[in-house]
Motif scaffolding. Structure first.
Motif, PDB file in Angstrom:
ATOM      1  N   LYS A  91      14.423  -5.014  -6.113  1.00 21.02           N
ATOM      2  CA  LYS A  91      13.345  -5.887  -5.630  1.00 21.02           C
ATOM      3  C   LYS A  91      12.007  -5.153  -5.647  1.00 21.02           C
ATOM      4  CE  LYS A  91      13.217  -7.118  -1.276  1.00 21.02           C
ATOM      5  NZ  LYS A  91      13.515  -7.779   0.014  1.00 21.02           N
ATOM      6  N   GLU A  92      12.026  -3.904  -5.226  1.00 19.19           N
ATOM      7  CA  GLU A  92      10.793  -3.120  -5.215  1.00 19.19           C
ATOM      8  C   GLU A  92      10.468  -2.572  -6.606  1.00 19.19           C
ATOM      9  OE1 GLU A  92      10.068  -0.461  -2.018  1.00 19.19           O
ATOM     10  OE2 GLU A  92      11.488  -1.461  -0.687  1.00 19.19           O
ATOM     11  N   LEU A  93      11.492  -2.285  -7.384  1.00 17.34           N
ATOM     12  CA  LEU A  93      11.281  -1.723  -8.715  1.00 17.34           C
ATOM     13  C   LEU A  93      10.554  -2.706  -9.620  1.00 17.34           C
ATOM     14  CD1 LEU A  93      12.113   0.865 -10.410  1.00 17.34           C
ATOM     15  CD2 LEU A  93      13.952  -0.571 -11.326  1.00 17.34           C
TER      16      LEU A  93
ATOM     17  N   ALA B 114       6.954   3.668  -5.842  1.00 17.23           N
ATOM     18  CA  ALA B 114       5.616   4.182  -5.513  1.00 17.23           C
ATOM     19  C   ALA B 114       5.068   5.066  -6.626  1.00 17.23           C
ATOM     20  CB  ALA B 114       5.666   4.966  -4.200  1.00 17.23           C
ATOM     21  N   TYR B 115       5.896   5.368  -7.615  1.00 13.01           N
ATOM     22  CA  TYR B 115       5.499   6.244  -8.725  1.00 13.01           C
ATOM     23  C   TYR B 115       5.857   5.595 -10.056  1.00 13.01           C
ATOM     24  CZ  TYR B 115       5.016   9.712  -5.047  1.00 13.01           C
ATOM     25  OH  TYR B 115       4.628  10.378  -3.907  1.00 13.01           O
ATOM     26  N   PRO B 116       5.224   4.476 -10.388  1.00  9.85           N
ATOM     27  CA  PRO B 116       5.591   3.759 -11.626  1.00  9.85           C
ATOM     28  C   PRO B 116       5.393   4.580 -12.890  1.00  9.85           C
ATOM     29  CG  PRO B 116       3.565   2.888 -10.675  1.00  9.85           C
ATOM     30  CD  PRO B 116       4.156   3.791  -9.656  1.00  9.85           C
ATOM     31  N   GLN B 117       4.570   5.656 -12.813  1.00 10.00           N
ATOM     32  CA  GLN B 117       4.391   6.501 -13.998  1.00 10.00           C
ATOM     33  C   GLN B 117       5.687   7.228 -14.366  1.00 10.00           C
ATOM     34  OE1 GLN B 117       3.035   6.996 -11.058  1.00 10.00           O
ATOM     35  NE2 GLN B 117       3.100   9.159 -10.442  1.00 10.00           N
ATOM     36  N   LEU B 118       6.631   7.272 -13.402  1.00 13.20           N
ATOM     37  CA  LEU B 118       7.923   7.919 -13.660  1.00 13.20           C
ATOM     38  C   LEU B 118       8.986   6.932 -14.143  1.00 13.20           C
ATOM     39  CD1 LEU B 118       8.132  10.335 -10.565  1.00 13.20           C
ATOM     40  CD2 LEU B 118       7.353  10.856 -12.894  1.00 13.20           C
TER      41      LEU B 118
END
Length: 498
Positions: free
Chosen positions: A130-132, A93-97
């Motif tokens: 899978k979510e990553l 939920a925080y791809p910026q990280l």
């Protein structure tokens, strides 16, 4: 589909004694954790999670190595490790990280945990991956590509391959795990198609998928269907994977699938889709000459004849595969003749046996028939075999002319006198549009007729019309090999291709 359950010890001798908290709902806890932390999660928290994961991974590894036969010594660290992995589910939920995560030691640890002896931990890793690789939030292309590169550098494909190959699908949890592995692969290839090649080079996943498609032992089998879909995805733009399938005997496995339906149609929608995927795969495979040879070494042409004779819904596709198998391949052309192929092709040309009420389907059949005959004349270097084709063409000359006239009447051909009103690019576009409407059937028949004319056979045809048609075809579609072949034929009639 999420298979996250309580942690299970792999040692069967203590399985009943070492279960923990059957009533605990991990999936619900994961959801609650995410809801509680969705506004709080930041770089500091991620680094804390990474730190805990590293420590618990090291502790669990040390304990497992020190006490391999005493699970009670490492069960607590295993529970903590499992919890660490489930906490990481908030990261997508925080791809910026992402850069913080994939530049740390956490990513290689996660990949190594794919092959952990504890099945529940492997499941948690797959859920996370899978979510990553397919986050719900928007991700900068640069970040996701860097993530994928890091995953590959840290042997994700090799680990996935090992996990997939050793999975025996003996439990619903294992079935779900395999399905999720497939989903990880599909998501990654969807974003970065070059990963298809890496999968073929770095693992045995391609070979496994082929065998999984061949295996129809399970009644309800989503994974078999998924494997067939994934194979098409992994081979569409990757010639190396097509070569792998050919060299590893995969064409035989795919023909075994078709053989099950040589006299019957699929009973379910799932079976039909699997069968269509297998035909799609063989269509891709037969582009390569080496695979044409493998195809026939497993008696592929003989099987296509049987499927056509079986008059199933797949007969048209089998007919198309027959064409692909002999395309530019003289040995397969001769083989088709020697096994009685002419007795199949010419009746179909006359709309006997294999035919269809749908105009588009009938066009496909007609096109295949004349293309096969053209190949048998052009690619066949054996004089005796070629003469048999000539004799059959003369015998069925009226059928060829009738079919030609049928398409001439429905195709809106341009009057040659109007050519000057169009630019060259416009004419070229019109030409290729007409090919898809039936012009290709006319031109293929004209090439056949030109061969008959060249042989001085008494066919009573407007020679100038046929010669002009072939010349026009070569203008737009003729490659050097085509021109080199047809030029001597046309020069006999003092036609200059230049």
């Amino acid at each position: 589909m999420d298979p996250r359950k309580r942690v299970k010890l792999q040692q069967q001798d203590i399985e009943e004694d070492m279960e923990y908290d059957d009533d605990r709902n991990d999936e619900q806890q994961d959801m609650q954790f995410r809801e509680q932390n969705v506004e709080l999660f930041d770089e500091r928290q991620l680094r804390e999670m990474i730190f805990q994961l590293e420590n618990n991974y090291k502790l669990n590894s040390d304990q497992r190595m020190r006490y391999p036969n005493q699970p009670e010594k490492f069960i607590d660290s295993e529970v903590d490790l499992d919890e660490d992995l489930r906490k990481l589910l908030i990261l997508p939920a925080y791809p910026q990280l992402y850069p913080i995560f994939y530049s740390s030691n956490a990513l290689p640890i996660v990949i190594q945990l794919l092959l952990h002896n504890n099945e529940s931990i492997s499941n948690d890793v797959i859920q996370f991956l899978k979510e990553l690789v397919a986050p719900e939030s928007e991700v900068e292309p640069k970040i996701i590509i860097q993530l994928y590169d890091c995953l590959i550098r840290n042997y994700l494909i090799e680990s996935l391959g090992e996990l997939i190959v050793k999975n025996e699908e003996k439990s619903q949890e294992e079935v779900n795990l395999l399905h999720d592995c497939f989903e990880v692969i599909e998501n990654m290839v969807d974003i970065k198609s070059s990963i298809s090649k890496e999968i073929g080079l770095r693992s045995k996943i391609i070979q496994y998928l082929v065998k999984r498609v061949e295996d129809n032992s399970q009644t309800l089998d989503d994974n078999r269907l998924y494997a067939s879909e994934l194979l098409v995805v992994l081979t569409q733009q990757t010639k190396e994977n097509l070569e792998i399938i050919g060299r590893s005997g995969g064409i035989e496995s795919l023909l075994m699938v078709l053989n099950q339906y040589r006299k019957k149609d699929p009973e379910t929608a799932e079976e039909k889709e699997i069968l269509n995927n297998v035909y799609d795969l063989l269509t891709l495979l037969l582009i390569q000459e080496e695979n044409q040879e493998y195809f026939q070494s497993y008696e592929g042409l003989q099987l296509m004849i049987k499927i056509i004779q079986g008059k199933t819904s797949q007969s048209i596709r089998a007919y198309s595969l027959m064409l692909l198998a002999i395309n530019n391949h003289k040995e397969n052309c001769q083989k088709l003749i020697s096994i009685g192929g002419l007795s199949i092709i010419f009746p179909i040309l006359e709309r006997k046996g294999l035919k269809h009420k749908d105009k588009n389907k009938q066009f496909e059949i007609d096109e295949t028939s004349v293309q096969i005959i053209k190949q048998l004349l052009r690619r066949n270097t054996d004089a005796a075999f070629k003469q048999r084709v000539f004799d059959k063409c003369v015998e069925k000359l009226e059928s060829l002319k009738k079919l030609r006239m049928e398409y001439v009447e429905v195709i809106p051909l341009i009057d040659p006198e109007e050519y000057d009103n169009f630019e060259e690019k416009q004419l070229e576009k019109i030409y290729f549009d007409l090919l898809g409407k039936g012009l290709i059937v006319i031109e293929s028949i004209d090439v056949i007729l030109l061969e008959l004319i060249y042989k001085d056979l008494d066919v009573q045809i407007d020679q100038q019309e046929i010669i002009s048609s072939v010349k026009q075809m070569l203008k737009y579609t003729g490659e050097k090999e085509d021109i080199d072949y047809y030029n001597p034929l046309l020069q006999k009639f003092e036609v200059n291709l230049q």
